[in-house]
Design an enzyme around this catalytic site. Structure first.
Site, mmCIF file in Angstrom:
data_model
loop_
_atom_site.group_PDB
_atom_site.id
_atom_site.type_symbol
_atom_site.label_atom_id
_atom_site.label_comp_id
_atom_site.label_asym_id
_atom_site.label_seq_id
_atom_site.Cartn_x
_atom_site.Cartn_y
_atom_site.Cartn_z
ATOM 1 C CD GLU A 114 22.759 -70.382 -14.115
ATOM 2 O OE1 GLU A 114 23.518 -69.830 -13.328
ATOM 3 O OE2 GLU A 114 21.617 -70.757 -13.809
ATOM 4 C CB CYS A 128 15.935 -61.518 -15.870
ATOM 5 S SG CYS A 128 14.159 -61.416 -16.149
ATOM 6 C CB CYS A 171 11.006 -61.840 -9.677
ATOM 7 S SG CYS A 171 10.074 -61.698 -11.216
ATOM 8 C CD GLU A 225 8.607 -63.077 -19.409
ATOM 9 O OE1 GLU A 225 8.327 -63.321 -18.231
ATOM 10 O OE2 GLU A 225 8.057 -63.676 -20.374
ATOM 11 C CG ASN A 229 17.344 -73.409 -3.586
ATOM 12 O OD1 ASN A 229 17.975 -73.404 -2.535
ATOM 13 N ND2 ASN A 229 17.804 -73.945 -4.702
HETATM 14 S S1 SF4 Z 1 11.221 -63.053 -14.857
HETATM 15 FE FE1 SF4 Z 1 12.043 -65.058 -14.202
HETATM 16 S S2 SF4 Z 1 14.286 -64.858 -14.465
HETATM 17 FE FE2 SF4 Z 1 13.418 -62.772 -14.527
HETATM 18 S S3 SF4 Z 1 13.588 -62.023 -12.414
HETATM 19 FE FE3 SF4 Z 1 11.513 -62.884 -12.636
HETATM 20 S S4 SF4 Z 1 11.667 -65.041 -11.982
HETATM 21 FE FE4 SF4 Z 1 13.765 -64.275 -12.343
#
Ligand code: SF4
Length: 402
Positions: free
Chosen positions: A123, A143, A147, A199, A331
């Site tokens: 995206e 990713c 997180c 990342e 969000n």
């Molecule tokens: S590094 Fe960024 S994209 Fe990957 S899980 Fe964490 S916040 Fe989400």
């Protein structure tokens, strides 16, 4: 035999031995010129048997057309002889990411779901403001960092995006905003944040190569001061990012205690808060005019107390960081285990940080009507395609009974 011209150095301090750069052809056999540096472009021409001097000249012309004029067709390149256009067309292509879905929010935020040639979706989001416009660029499909508050973190990593796919996002946004040729003044796309899916420091070389193209003054010409790379804290790569890319730094901090950060940003178990803040303090080129942004998502009863705010101030002071804190109202997405902090809580947190002389604005949510938070459009599209698959399966079953 390898010559110096077709070797590239392996980046990094460990192994500076040059290795050949290979050009991976697409399924139609042609080579994509997007994402190539001027040197690589010249090499691609030489590899296709163009004589050395010719290759040098043509590479310069092509590079200008690609990155300064936004050309995707060789026939548009008026200073390259017409007789050469078919030769180029047979061997090369100047790609753009395929657009699966494009949405525009009532607040002007635009979001694109893009698809690579090997059918991977990622995206990008464009956020216009009164005096600037910021493009949020993805660096990976999915990713690995998981997180817990992040929707992209729920998707498994499929792969790193290539330099072409990364710079391609910027090119596509420029196409859509009608910002060719590259103008120094009056652009809508003024800023870039590497804050989309993935990342960026886990895809270091590709991100660096793409950003070098974005920053080149003769092409897309975005100043390094207008580009921000956001990391969750890949400490060993931060010094290299400073030395080899040199853009602004943002850090997804999100918590100030080991316990909470271990939970919401699991990378913290590997590189702890103090180690991360030391790497920030060592990041080159930061000062009060060029501060490090600390992203802090506001999660109800998790990381949003007054004590958390005071601890944040203490840590930033301890490492003498020229800092700005971005408070992000969470969000929520379907299945999320957190709620957003109340507006009163966010206000109280913000005033403690502001009170200590550190800027702590609350980010206004943008594009909520179009699922503009990272990872949401991709998931929505996947749901849609699953529903479509179900419909197709039902239709096939019906047909079998006729
Ligand atoms: S590094 Fe960024 S994209 Fe990957 S899980 Fe964490 S916040 Fe989400």
């Amino acid at each position: 035999m390898q010559t110096a011209a077709n070797l590239m150095p392996i980046p990094g301090h460990i192994d500076p031995v040059p290795v050949p750069r290979s050009f991976v052809p697409r399924s139609d056999g042609r080579i994509d010129l997007l994402g190539l540096s001027l040197t690589d472009l010249r090499m691609a021409l030489e590899t296709s048997q163009l004589e050395e001097k010719q290759a040098k000249l043509r590479a310069k012309q092509l590079w200008h057309w690609i990155y300064n004029r936004g050309a995707t067709e060789f026939s548009a390149m008026t200073d390259i002889s017409k007789t050469m256009h078919p030769w180029l067309e047979q061997r090369f292509v100047i790609s753009r990411p395929n657009v699966v879905e494009a949405q525009v929010s009532t607040d002007g935020t635009r979001k694109w779901l893009l698809r690579s040639d090997d059918a991977q979706d990622y995206e990008m989001v464009f956020i216009p403001d009164a005096d600037r416009g910021t493009l949020c660029v993805s660096s990976q499909v999915g990713c690995t960092l998981n997180c817990t508050f992040c929707h992209t973190g729920t998707m498994r990593l499929v792969r790193n995006l290539t330099p072409a796919e990364i710079v391609g996002q910027v090119m596509l946004a420029r196409d859509s905003l009608g910002e060719w040729p590259s103008q120094p003044e009056g652009r809508m796309l003024t800023n870039i944040v590497m804050m989309g899916m993935g990342e960026p420091l886990y895809n270091f070389e590709n991100v660096r190569d793409a950003l070098k193209l974005v920053m080149d003054g003769a092409g897309l010409a975005l100043s390094r001061r207008r580009i921000t790379l956001s990391t969750s804290g890949v400490v060993p790569m931060m010094a290299r990012a400073g030395a080899e890319i040199g853009v602004n730094l943002a850090v997804s901090l999100h918590a100030v205690t080991k316990e909470v950060r271990d939970e919401i940003v699991p990378l913290n178990r590997k590189y702890g808060i103090e180690e991360l803040l030391q790497a920030c303090a060592d990041y080159p080129g930061t000062n009060n005019a060029r501060r490090i942004t600390f992203e802090y998502v506001m999660l109800k009863d998790k990381n949003d107390s007054d004590d958390d705010a005071r601890e944040l101030v203490r840590l930033l002071r301890k490492y003498e960081l020229p800092a700005k804190v971005n408070l992000i109202p969470f969000n929520p997405w379907p299945g999320a285990q957190y709620e957003c902090s109340t507006p009163e809580r966010i206000k109280s947190f913000s005033s403690i940080v502001f009170g200590a002389g550190i800027s702590a604005p609350v980010r206004t949510p943008r594009g909520r009507d179009i699922d503009a938070a990272c990872g949401q459009l991709k998931t929505a599209s996947e749901k849609k395609s699953r529903a479509q698959i179900d419909r197709e399966a039902a239709a096939e079953a019906d047909a079998a009974f006729v």
